[in-house]
Design a protein around this motif. Structure first.
Motif, PDB file in Angstrom:
ATOM      1  N   LEU A   1       0.830  -1.208   0.000  1.00  0.00           N
ATOM      2  CA  LEU A   1       0.000   0.000   0.000  1.00  0.00           C
ATOM      3  C   LEU A   1       0.866   1.260   0.000  1.00  0.00           C
ATOM      4  O   LEU A   1       0.513   2.264  -0.628  1.00  0.00           O
ATOM      5  CB  LEU A   1      -0.927  -0.005   1.215  1.00  0.00           C
ATOM      6  N   GLU A   2       2.014   1.201   0.663  1.00  0.00           N
ATOM      7  CA  GLU A   2       2.928   2.347   0.662  1.00  0.00           C
ATOM      8  C   GLU A   2       3.423   2.639  -0.763  1.00  0.00           C
ATOM      9  O   GLU A   2       3.548   3.797  -1.158  1.00  0.00           O
ATOM     10  CB  GLU A   2       4.122   2.069   1.573  1.00  0.00           C
ATOM     11  N   SER A   3       3.686   1.576  -1.504  1.00  0.00           N
ATOM     12  CA  SER A   3       4.162   1.761  -2.873  1.00  0.00           C
ATOM     13  C   SER A   3       3.085   2.384  -3.757  1.00  0.00           C
ATOM     14  O   SER A   3       3.359   3.288  -4.548  1.00  0.00           O
ATOM     15  CB  SER A   3       4.612   0.427  -3.469  1.00  0.00           C
ATOM     16  N   VAL A   4       1.846   1.893  -3.608  1.00  0.00           N
ATOM     17  CA  VAL A   4       0.744   2.497  -4.366  1.00  0.00           C
ATOM     18  C   VAL A   4       0.584   3.963  -3.963  1.00  0.00           C
ATOM     19  O   VAL A   4       0.375   4.844  -4.805  1.00  0.00           O
ATOM     20  CB  VAL A   4      -0.570   1.731  -4.145  1.00  0.00           C
ATOM     21  N   GLY A   5       0.702   4.216  -2.646  1.00  0.00           N
ATOM     22  CA  GLY A   5       0.605   5.596  -2.171  1.00  0.00           C
ATOM     23  C   GLY A   5       1.729   6.463  -2.711  1.00  0.00           C
ATOM     24  O   GLY A   5       1.523   7.653  -3.011  1.00  0.00           O
TER      25      GLY A   5
END
Length: 536
Positions: free
Chosen positions: A338-342
């Protein structure tokens, strides 16, 4: 997990269908005199004294005086008949070429080509079109002119010295026609003699044409011939051509193997490129997909880590951030995924809006070109990241050739402005000036249109990746919710909880990354990643 692979794993599969021709022919040294034999088509009609004088002046290299006399013939100020006027038209094209007014010369030869085979110098003009192709970018329309000739016209004995070059150029023309011209293009590329300096170029474009036809085997054979030339380096080929096309062939071989799902072989070719190659960063990105599909995720993440180095601040690979998210997802590291998508949303959504503002700045293409000139000069007032992102697409090779055509026309206009005042007042000079200004205006509008299209394409790509990011996020959140539900019910029987192995050969050492990038370490990074998925 499979759905995410299908969602994002198409990048290199599409490479075959979307290959662009990045190989540009270096221009010849401008200002050099060029001449061909057998340029006289004599029908027995005596020329006027004016035409005789013009040709003598040409032979003495007094081109400015020759152009004035030739214009008199074409303006009907002499009693020359149609055939001699055709001779004057041909010599005017030659004269303007020798003067360095290549765009004006192009116009003269265009008129001859337009007249067709009935023009006495229609065949002889082919040699001069070949000469112009060495000093003008293909966006000048030179390939289209050559493409108007029948292939059989190239068999004329007077074209012996330039036949291989014309096979290559005519093949390039047929390639630009798309699917309907591919077979003819391949036929022409294969006619180029191995002893010709154009052989290596023709062989590369033969391979790329097969790629466009989705025929991997003959494409690979063509590229392999270039790799053999790269090893043997025969004297007839320019060293810079061998270096350039060898690197491009390596990239295409990697893509061919990727398209056949032979990922190990694809990686072998990607890793043949050296760090100094302009294709190296692209090869790292594309290889990261191959590593991912082979489940070598420590190397896939290592390549992505390399692309984050300050050495590549002018390179943009937004898809790599989403690939990173998919890798973390595959290891059930949902928070990091999710951090990468963010990270993608935080960095690229604002940039997409900035790009939209850039293309909305001017509706008129010529005005937009002037704005693009400011961007290229760093004078458009864009923030640093947006400036670098726009410049990453303005470096497109086709676009650079379009800019080169505008620059050539601007250079010729400057040369005209500095010409002798007496010549500038003549009728032929007025024609030259009018032609240069008209073509420059058209070229600027075309350059602006193409630059806008390149930025629009980048915006569309970021929009597509943004939609992919949303889909990835939904997949991650669903998986995370399922994990929470499973944990509440007592959890799985156990977790894999294991780091992917990082294999180091005898020629390398393992060093922990300390936050500082070193150039000699680029491409060698491995990322330790732990699989925390439940056991089956």
């Amino acid at each position: 997990m499979r759905s995410l692979k299908l969602l994002l794993g198409s990048v290199a599969a599409l490479a075959l269908a979307t290959t662009t021709l990045t190989a540009g022919d270096a221009f010849a040294q401008k200002g050099d005199k060029v001449e061909f034999e057998d340029d006289v088509a004599d029908d027995g009609t005596p020329p006027s004294k004016t035409l005789e004088r013009a040709i003598k002046l040409y032979d003495k290299s007094d081109y400015y005086s020759a152009s004035i006399e030739l214009k008199k013939v074409l303006a009907g100020e002499t009693e020359d008949g149609p055939k001699n006027k055709q001779r004057a038209e041909f010599f005017l094209g030659k004269t303007l070429y020798q003067m360095g007014y290549y765009a004006a010369a192009l116009k003269s030869f265009e008129d001859i080509v337009g007249a067709g085979p009935d023009h006495s110098y229609h065949g002889a003009t082919l040699k001069w079109l070949a000469a112009l192709s060495r000093v003008l970018p293909e966006t000048s329309g030179i390939l289209k002119l050559i493409g108007s000739y029948e292939v059989g016209a190239l068999e004329d004995s007077t074209l012996n010295d330039v036949r291989d070059e014309l096979y290559y150029l005519l093949g390039r023309h047929f390639y630009t026609l798309g699917e309907g011209g591919f077979d003819q293009a391949i036929d022409l590329f294969t006619r180029v003699s191995r002893e010709s300096e154009f052989f290596i170029k023709a062989k590369f474009f033969e391979g790329v044409t097969y790629v466009r036809k989705l025929e991997g085997r003959p494409a690979g054979e063509a590229f392999k011939e270039i790799l053999i030339i790269g090893r043997e380096r025969p004297a007839q080929y320019k060293a810079e051509d061998v270096d350039q096309f060898e690197e491009l062939a390596i990239m295409q071989m990697a893509r061919v193997f990727y398209s056949t799902q032979n990922y190990k072989k694809a990686i072998e070719y990607y890793e043949k490129l050296e760090q100094a190659s302009p294709e190296w960063a692209v090869s790292l990105f594309e290889a990261s997909w191959a590593y991912f599909l082979l489940s070598n995720n420590s190397k896939a993440l290592g390549n992505i880590h390399t692309l984050n180095a300050p050495y590549f601040e002018d390179e943009f690979y937004p898809e790599s951030v989403l690939l990173q998210a998919v890798i973390y997802y595959s290891y059930c590291q949902y928070d990091r995924a999710l951090e990468s998508v963010g990270e993608y949303d935080q960095k690229y959504r604002p940039l997409r809006k900035n790009l939209q503002d850039v293309v909305a700045k001017f509706e008129d293409n010529a005005e937009f070109y002037e704005y693009v000139k400011k961007i290229r000069g760093g004078r458009a007032g864009l923030d640093a990241v947006t400036q670098r992102l726009v410049m990453s697409v303005l470096g497109d090779k086709t676009l650079m050739k379009t800019f080169a055509w505008v620059d050539e026309l601007a250079k010729e206009i400057t040369m005209f402005d500095k010409a002798d005042a007496a010549w500038k007042s003549t009728a032929v000079a007025v024609d030259v000036q009018t032609e240069l200004e008209l073509r420059k205006s058209e070229a600027e509008a075309q350059a602006g249109k193409l630059a806008r299209a390149r930025i629009d394409r980048l915006i569309s790509e970021l929009q597509r990746l943004g939609r992919d990011g949303v889909k990835i996020k939904i997949e991650i959140l669903n998986a995370k919710a399922n994990k929470i539900t499973t944990d509440r019910k007592g959890g799985p029987k156990g977790y894999i909880n294991k780091d992917d192995p990082i294999v180091v050969d005898d020629e390398h050492f393992m060093w922990k990354f300390n936050g500082e990038y070193w150039k000699d370490e680029l491409g060698y990074y491995r990322f330790r990643v732990r699989n925390i998925c439940p056991k089956n």
